[in-house]
Write an enzyme that holds these catalytic residues in place. Structure first.
Site, mmCIF file in Angstrom:
data_model
loop_
_atom_site.group_PDB
_atom_site.id
_atom_site.type_symbol
_atom_site.label_atom_id
_atom_site.label_comp_id
_atom_site.label_asym_id
_atom_site.label_seq_id
_atom_site.Cartn_x
_atom_site.Cartn_y
_atom_site.Cartn_z
ATOM 1 N N ASP A 35 81.236 53.178 40.048
ATOM 2 C CA ASP A 35 82.309 52.898 39.098
ATOM 3 C C ASP A 35 83.227 54.109 38.972
ATOM 4 O O ASP A 35 84.443 53.975 38.877
ATOM 5 C CB ASP A 35 81.730 52.582 37.713
ATOM 6 C CG ASP A 35 81.083 51.206 37.689
ATOM 7 O OD1 ASP A 35 81.074 50.544 38.750
ATOM 8 O OD2 ASP A 35 80.585 50.807 36.623
ATOM 9 N N GLU A 37 83.852 56.448 41.161
ATOM 10 C CA GLU A 37 84.674 56.583 42.360
ATOM 11 C C GLU A 37 85.822 55.565 42.320
ATOM 12 O O GLU A 37 86.969 55.874 42.630
ATOM 13 C CB GLU A 37 83.798 56.356 43.607
ATOM 14 C CG GLU A 37 84.540 56.358 44.946
ATOM 15 C CD GLU A 37 85.094 57.717 45.341
ATOM 16 O OE1 GLU A 37 84.870 58.681 44.589
ATOM 17 O OE2 GLU A 37 85.757 57.802 46.379
ATOM 18 N N ASP A 39 87.157 54.208 39.630
ATOM 19 C CA ASP A 39 88.120 54.631 38.606
ATOM 20 C C ASP A 39 89.031 55.734 39.132
ATOM 21 O O ASP A 39 90.221 55.772 38.839
ATOM 22 C CB ASP A 39 87.393 55.141 37.353
ATOM 23 C CG ASP A 39 86.733 54.001 36.593
ATOM 24 O OD1 ASP A 39 87.074 52.829 36.871
ATOM 25 O OD2 ASP A 39 85.875 54.282 35.742
ATOM 26 N N LEU A 85 92.118 13.519 42.773
ATOM 27 C CA LEU A 85 91.125 12.870 43.626
ATOM 28 C C LEU A 85 90.704 11.534 43.035
ATOM 29 O O LEU A 85 90.610 11.391 41.819
ATOM 30 C CB LEU A 85 89.872 13.748 43.743
ATOM 31 C CG LEU A 85 89.983 15.059 44.511
ATOM 32 C CD1 LEU A 85 88.683 15.832 44.391
ATOM 33 C CD2 LEU A 85 90.306 14.779 45.974
ATOM 34 N N LYS A 118 82.343 20.175 42.858
ATOM 35 C CA LYS A 118 83.649 20.023 42.218
ATOM 36 C C LYS A 118 83.678 20.925 40.984
ATOM 37 O O LYS A 118 83.004 20.670 39.991
ATOM 38 C CB LYS A 118 83.886 18.561 41.816
ATOM 39 C CG LYS A 118 85.279 18.331 41.273
ATOM 40 C CD LYS A 118 85.576 16.848 41.149
ATOM 41 C CE LYS A 118 87.023 16.592 40.793
ATOM 42 N NZ LYS A 118 87.386 17.079 39.466
ATOM 43 N N LYS A 293 84.481 15.189 51.647
ATOM 44 C CA LYS A 293 85.708 15.260 52.446
ATOM 45 C C LYS A 293 85.425 14.948 53.906
ATOM 46 O O LYS A 293 84.426 15.430 54.458
ATOM 47 C CB LYS A 293 86.330 16.663 52.366
ATOM 48 C CG LYS A 293 86.774 17.064 50.979
ATOM 49 C CD LYS A 293 87.353 18.464 50.953
ATOM 50 C CE LYS A 293 87.683 18.846 49.513
ATOM 51 N NZ LYS A 293 88.039 20.265 49.384
ATOM 52 N N LYS A 318 81.237 11.395 41.042
ATOM 53 C CA LYS A 318 81.027 11.883 39.671
ATOM 54 C C LYS A 318 79.721 11.357 39.099
ATOM 55 O O LYS A 318 79.259 10.278 39.468
ATOM 56 C CB LYS A 318 82.175 11.392 38.786
ATOM 57 C CG LYS A 318 83.501 12.025 39.139
ATOM 58 C CD LYS A 318 83.834 13.077 38.112
ATOM 59 C CE LYS A 318 85.228 13.578 38.303
ATOM 60 N NZ LYS A 318 86.084 13.463 37.155
ATOM 61 N N CYS A 430 76.860 32.808 2.847
ATOM 62 C CA CYS A 430 75.956 33.653 2.071
ATOM 63 C C CYS A 430 76.835 34.591 1.251
ATOM 64 O O CYS A 430 77.793 35.160 1.761
ATOM 65 C CB CYS A 430 75.050 34.461 3.000
ATOM 66 S SG CYS A 430 74.154 35.760 2.136
ATOM 67 N N CYS A 435 74.064 41.121 3.591
ATOM 68 C CA CYS A 435 72.982 40.284 4.120
ATOM 69 C C CYS A 435 72.606 40.774 5.524
ATOM 70 O O CYS A 435 73.478 40.938 6.378
ATOM 71 C CB CYS A 435 73.447 38.834 4.184
ATOM 72 S SG CYS A 435 72.318 37.756 5.065
HETATM 73 S S1 IVH Z 1 90.102 18.934 47.003
HETATM 74 C C1 IVH Z 1 94.271 17.634 48.304
HETATM 75 N N1 IVH Z 1 87.898 20.284 46.466
HETATM 76 O O1 IVH Z 1 89.551 18.637 41.336
HETATM 77 C C2 IVH Z 1 93.148 18.464 47.782
HETATM 78 N N2 IVH Z 1 89.331 19.677 44.665
HETATM 79 O O2 IVH Z 1 90.271 15.962 40.391
HETATM 80 C C3 IVH Z 1 92.497 17.830 46.622
HETATM 81 N N3 IVH Z 1 88.596 20.488 42.480
HETATM 82 O O3 IVH Z 1 93.023 18.968 41.654
HETATM 83 C C4 IVH Z 1 91.501 18.672 45.988
HETATM 84 N N4 IVH Z 1 86.766 21.501 43.187
HETATM 85 O O4 IVH Z 1 91.693 21.107 41.281
HETATM 86 C C5 IVH Z 1 89.007 19.687 45.973
HETATM 87 N N5 IVH Z 1 85.952 21.497 46.141
HETATM 88 C C6 IVH Z 1 87.048 20.911 45.647
HETATM 89 C C7 IVH Z 1 87.356 20.933 44.271
HETATM 90 C C8 IVH Z 1 88.514 20.300 43.821
HETATM 91 C C9 IVH Z 1 87.523 21.219 42.143
HETATM 92 C C10 IVH Z 1 89.644 20.017 41.573
HETATM 93 C C11 IVH Z 1 91.028 20.222 42.122
HETATM 94 C C12 IVH Z 1 91.696 18.880 42.077
HETATM 95 C C13 IVH Z 1 90.848 18.137 41.109
HETATM 96 C C14 IVH Z 1 90.940 16.660 41.375
#
Ligand code: IVH
Length: 673
Positions: A35, A37, A39, A85, A118, A293, A318, A430, A435
């Protein structure tokens, strides 16, 4: 200067060394230098930039400490829209998603998928030009967001300049800014102790922190980032798949969430997602699902988007927030720094989202009544992506008649003093200012980050110091010796000295920090700053009347009365006298606000000035008590113009605002007020 290196070369080297240390510390979690170094290098760079303002670069780590506050954010138009998404709540919905894609493009099946956590934070888009961060923006409406660059530069693990090579000349990196759960809990504890409203969840806290007009506040919040996507229209990326892209992002220096995997098909995806789901709750950041993806990037372009809303090549799997039923054994009460009684449920331990929960907040007594929660009840408990477990309510069908209705205490559970129930508040307090519950919390608050920032002095050690009667109040901290600490469990020679050193170092904190640390009701970090700036010294503030305090811009009546009330108490005055004798700094460094030759005037700077950099010009105006705005309005005193001035000059002319040059600005700033 080291080895007689030229300033420009030395500055570049220092930028590289400091950023390398940052990356090692925050992203790789493998510190490379001490730290001290760090700083030293950082300070050398700061001094060099102060002496040679022209050496300030947009990727300088000195920007991480936070630029001056802005009036409002500039709009930023995204190169490529920021999409959201589509969701899939079940395995079946995931299969439907694949089928829809396969009807458009047969190859999708068998091309493989990446699975990514996510992150539940605030979406951002980072523009890099020639490997240097030039803008960072919020999502906004997806087309246009707000330019929060100054705030994003304070995010410690965010690369200001990319490592390696082969990045597109201009690209937008997409990511999620978040607040770790641990930092969130700490932040809320600080806010609660200071009587400030707490954040509902880490996502709100992250989004709010990102949109602070004062970057220094953002920096103190301790935001982090994970990146996962790149847009570089018309340019070639050095990778062909999403999985490789994640690795490439990490190689460029971006933090990438580590729990991502590559799977062949959906069957494997279902299995892996179930594994991931069980782990989400154990992560130190909010995760609200798993993003699936399509792996080859080529197919992303072919699948395209649904409207301008969602890509077809990604979907968010989800999960419903997990709710568990367990027994509420007992309702207990904790006494906060302000004396507020905080009821909480002691539960039969239960696992929710991979974490064992044994207590849950009950917020206040009204809520217990409203939900009719009784001791001995079976209750529904959830974590719902949030950090603090919540009791949703009792399961009435399982009542046996042996449950005990909760009675509001008349006496404080810690010290036995009378409890006050102000008629205009939901909280109970209180009545005893000394206290032990309050004393404990107030010392913890005093030492916390954001307050005096005494490293190594947290809940456990404060508890130990109180139990051993080594301290009774915050002033006693400054008389502690390493010898005394060594009598406590958990201290060794080194740690004892470190703590004493940290305590002593905190004496230098400015008045604003001390005011906040003292935990005067309603006085948060922001209010403390306003008071310290206005009055300059503890003495001046102590001698001020309620009206004088109330007259400070941004300070309300509640604060004014609380501050005056604080100084009215003999006990507090004595404490301050002791702190002064012990050598604490009771002054605020001058920030010529409200004083100086430019006080009350608003300036706008445009174009390139002959000798001053933009940052220097702003510093000069503010040091002379003036205010700097981003855009010209009727309130502008004068527009300071340099070479290549743009539309601001037009606007100033149209509004009849005075137009001056650098020489005139310097003359005005140096004039006697
Ligand atoms: S892909 C075109 N990957 O979730 C790209 N999004 O509900 C679309 N998010 O706006 C996003 N983790 O901000 C992607 N591993 C992840 C993510 C992610 C969080 C968020 C992102 C997006 C939102 C959509």
């Amino acid at each position: 200067m080291k080895g007689g290196a030229r300033p420009a070369a030395r500055a570049a080297e220092l930028r590289r060394l400091v950023e390398r240390a940052n990356h090692a510390y925050y992203v790789l979690d493998k510190p490379e230098i001490s730290d001290a170094e760090y700083d030293r290098l950082f300070r050398e760079l700061q001094e060099l930039e102060a002496a040679h303002p022209e050496l300030r670069a947009p990727d300088s780590p000195t920007l991480r400490i936070g630029a001056e506050p802005a009036e409002k954010f500039r709009k930023h138009r995204h190169l490529v829209p920021m999409l959201s998404l589509a969701n899939a709540f079940t395995e079946a919905e995931l299969v439907e998603w694949e089928e829809r894609n396969a009807r458009l493009l047969q190859e999708v099946k068998g091309a493989g998928y990446t699975l990514e956590v996510k992150i539940d934070g605030a979406a951002v888009s980072l523009t890099y030009e020639d490997g240097v961060l030039v803008t960072g923006a919020t999502r906004g409406n997806g087309i246009e967001g707000e330019d929060v660059s100054a705030n994003l530069r304070t995010v410690r693990d965010m690369p200001l300049r990319l490592a390696g090579k082969a990045w597109p000349k201009r690209m937008e990196v997409r990511g999620e800014v978040y607040l770790s759960k641990s930092r969130f809990a700490e932040l809320n504890a600080e806010r609660e102790r200071a009587g400030e409203p707490t954040f509902a969840n880490p996502r709100n806290a992250a989004a709010g922190s990102l949109r602070q007009l004062d970057p220094k506040i953002t920096r103190r919040r301790g935001l982090r980032i994970f990146c996962f996507h790149v847009e570089a229209p018309g340019q070639k990326l050095p990778v062909d798949t999403q999985h490789e892209l994640l690795r490439q992002l990490a190689a460029w220096g971006f933090p990438v969430e580590p729990n991502h995997t590559l799977v062949r098909d959906l069957a494997q995806a279902h299995h892996e997602i179930a594994q991931l789901e069980a782990r989400l709750g154990t992560l130190d950041y909010g995760a609200d699902g798993v993003v699936v993806k399509v792996n080859p990037l080529r197919l992303h372009a072919e699948l395209g988007t649904v409207g301008d809303r969602e890509p077809r090549w990604a979907v968010a799997r989800k999960f419903a927030p997990e709710v568990q039923i367990t027994r509420l054994k007992e309702i207990k009460i904790n006494v906060g720094r302000t004396g507020a009684l905080n009821p909480y449920a002691v539960l039969e331990p239960v696992e929710i989202g991979g974490v064992t929960v044994s207590t849950a907040t009950l917020h206040n007594f009204d809520l217990i009544d409203a939900k009719d929660i009784r001791e001995g009840d079976w209750v529904e408990v959830t974590r719902a992506g949030e950090v603090i477990p919540q009791v949703l309510g009792p399961v009435r069908e399982r009542r046996t008649g042996k449950e005990r209705k909760f009675k509001r205490p008349e006496r404080c559970p810690v010290c036995g003093s009378k409890v006050e129930y102000p008629s205009d508040e939901v909280m109970a307090y209180c009545s005893n200012v000394s206290c032990p519950g309050r004393v404990f919390e107030s010392i913890v608050h005093f030492a916390s980050r954001g307050a005096m920032d005494i490293r190594g002095l947290g809940y456990e050690r404060v508890r130990a110091l109180l139990d051993a009667k080594l301290v009774k109040d915050v002033a006693d901290l400054y008389q502690l010796t390493p010898m005394q600490l060594l009598t406590l469990e958990g201290f060794a020679e080194k740690s004892a000295h470190q703590l004493v050193d940290a305590i002593q170092a905190s004496k230098q904190q400015p008045l604003s920090t001390l005011l906040y640390a003292l935990g005067i009701r309603h006085v948060g970090a922001q209010g403390a700053k306003l008071l310290a700036r206005q009055f300059g010294t503890m003495k001046a503030l102590r001698n001020a009347s309620v009206d004088e305090i109330n007259a400070v811009r941004g300070v309300g009546e509640a604060i004014a009365e609380a501050v005056a009330g604080f100084f009215d108490e003999a006990k507090n005055r004595k404490l301050l006298e002791r702190l002064e004798k012990l050598g604490l700094n009771l002054k605020e460094p001058a920030a010529a606000d409200g004083k100086g030759p430019l006080a009350g005037h608003v300036y706008v700077v445009t174009g390139t000035l002959p000798s001053l950099s933009r940052a220097k010009a702003i510093e000069l105006i503010e040091a002379a008590g003036g205010h700097v705005a981003d855009s010209v309005s009727k309130k502008t005193t004068a527009l300071v113009v340099g070479a290549d001035a743009g539309s601001k000059l037009e606007r100033a002319k149209a509004l009849g605002v005075a137009i001056i040059d650098e020489a005139e600005l310097l003359r005005r700033a140096r004039a006697k007020p």
